[in-house]
Design a protein around this motif. Sequence first.
Motif, PDB file in Angstrom:
ATOM      1  N   ARG A  73       0.832  -1.208   0.000  1.00  0.00           N
ATOM      2  CA  ARG A  73       0.000   0.000   0.000  1.00  0.00           C
ATOM      3  C   ARG A  73       0.869   1.263   0.000  1.00  0.00           C
ATOM      4  NH1 ARG A  73      -3.162  -3.161   3.621  1.00  0.00           N
ATOM      5  NH2 ARG A  73      -2.213  -2.127   5.439  1.00  0.00           N
ATOM      6  N   GLN A  74       1.952   1.231   0.773  1.00  0.00           N
ATOM      7  CA  GLN A  74       2.845   2.392   0.794  1.00  0.00           C
ATOM      8  C   GLN A  74       3.555   2.576  -0.546  1.00  0.00           C
ATOM      9  OE1 GLN A  74       4.961   3.132   4.707  1.00  0.00           O
ATOM     10  NE2 GLN A  74       4.176   1.072   5.098  1.00  0.00           N
ATOM     11  N   ARG A  76       2.243   1.871  -3.402  1.00  0.00           N
ATOM     12  CA  ARG A  76       1.232   2.480  -4.276  1.00  0.00           C
ATOM     13  C   ARG A  76       1.118   3.972  -3.996  1.00  0.00           C
ATOM     14  NH1 ARG A  76      -3.044   0.720  -7.279  1.00  0.00           N
ATOM     15  NH2 ARG A  76      -2.950  -1.422  -6.467  1.00  0.00           N
ATOM     16  N   GLU A  77       1.113   4.333  -2.709  1.00  0.00           N
ATOM     17  CA  GLU A  77       0.983   5.743  -2.338  1.00  0.00           C
ATOM     18  C   GLU A  77       2.184   6.565  -2.800  1.00  0.00           C
ATOM     19  OE1 GLU A  77       0.468   5.675   1.862  1.00  0.00           O
ATOM     20  OE2 GLU A  77      -1.522   4.727   1.777  1.00  0.00           O
ATOM     21  N   ARG A  78       3.378   6.002  -2.660  1.00  0.00           N
ATOM     22  CA  ARG A  78       4.596   6.753  -2.989  1.00  0.00           C
ATOM     23  C   ARG A  78       4.903   6.745  -4.475  1.00  0.00           C
ATOM     24  NH1 ARG A  78       8.083   7.841   1.332  1.00  0.00           N
ATOM     25  NH2 ARG A  78       6.917   7.727   3.290  1.00  0.00           N
ATOM     26  N   GLY A  80       2.829   4.907  -7.084  1.00  0.00           N
ATOM     27  CA  GLY A  80       1.715   4.713  -8.005  1.00  0.00           C
ATOM     28  C   GLY A  80       1.719   3.340  -8.649  1.00  0.00           C
ATOM     29  N   ARG A  81       2.919   2.787  -8.852  1.00  0.00           N
ATOM     30  CA  ARG A  81       3.057   1.472  -9.475  1.00  0.00           C
ATOM     31  C   ARG A  81       4.409   0.895  -9.063  1.00  0.00           C
ATOM     32  NH1 ARG A  81       5.380   4.774 -13.326  1.00  0.00           N
ATOM     33  NH2 ARG A  81       7.297   3.884 -14.228  1.00  0.00           N
ATOM     34  N   CYS A 123       2.106  -7.364  -4.256  1.00  0.00           N
ATOM     35  CA  CYS A 123       2.628  -6.339  -5.162  1.00  0.00           C
ATOM     36  C   CYS A 123       2.142  -6.487  -6.598  1.00  0.00           C
ATOM     37  CB  CYS A 123       4.158  -6.350  -5.141  1.00  0.00           C
ATOM     38  SG  CYS A 123       4.864  -5.733  -3.597  1.00  0.00           S
ATOM     39  N   LEU A 126       0.191  -3.859  -8.469  1.00  0.00           N
ATOM     40  CA  LEU A 126       0.914  -2.639  -8.812  1.00  0.00           C
ATOM     41  C   LEU A 126       1.762  -2.789 -10.069  1.00  0.00           C
ATOM     42  CD1 LEU A 126       2.250  -1.787  -5.241  1.00  0.00           C
ATOM     43  CD2 LEU A 126       0.365  -0.685  -6.417  1.00  0.00           C
TER      44      LEU A 126
END
Length: 250
Positions: A73-74, A76-78, A80-81, A123, A126
């Motif tokens: 999740r982090q 994705r937040e940092r 995006g992929r 992962c 992503l």
Amino acid sequence: MEISLRNKSALVTGGTTGIGFAAAQTLVEAGARVMITGQNAERVQAAATRLGSPAIGIVADNRSVEAIAAVARQARERFGRLDILVANAGVTWSARIEEVSEADFDAQMAINFKGSFFAIQKCLPLMDRGGSVVLTSSCLDAKGVPAMAVYSASKAAVRSLVRTLAAELAPRGIRVNSVAPGPIDTPIYDKIGLSSADADRLRDEEARATVMKRMGQPEEVGRAILFLASDAAAYVTGADLRVDGGWTDI
């Protein structure tokens, strides 16, 4: 051939020391944005500082699926992929079969195999076509070394996973490979319960057992990981690249 990972994002589990840190460093030097994980907050911070501004350090226990999901999740937040996942986190303890406790067995399997499996699972959402997964296996998946039964079995499971997921994820355009280090001069020799003298003796014995008569360096494994992670290896999947000075095959 110069490999560029500009505009690529990567996650390296177990990226604070040894092979994991060397892998993260090679990815950063090639231009990637890199997130590393580790269990010790002080080591995570120190490693991220050494890697520089493109790197992000996250404290996470590779045995915990919940913690692995939180790392994804982090990412994705940092980022995006994710373009690259290096599932490297691993441990080992040397013990003959009579000395292995259930807790030791479970811990090695949880970190070395279960953690890698679920890192990939969490992962994958992503990763798009062109993504690359690199796992750290070991030459001990193909060698019989006394007192290394659990570690060797966990790494054989990793090698099997590479083959299966390479086939399973090929239609999605995601490659899956592994590196198989042999005797590499990392802090792991000092973490397997040996005295300093015994650790040095083991280093010397393993170095002499290789064709090249020396220990490998973490950076040499890091460069192999960089190759497998990059488009230079676009037609490589399901492979287990030995970085062992000829220890296994010659």
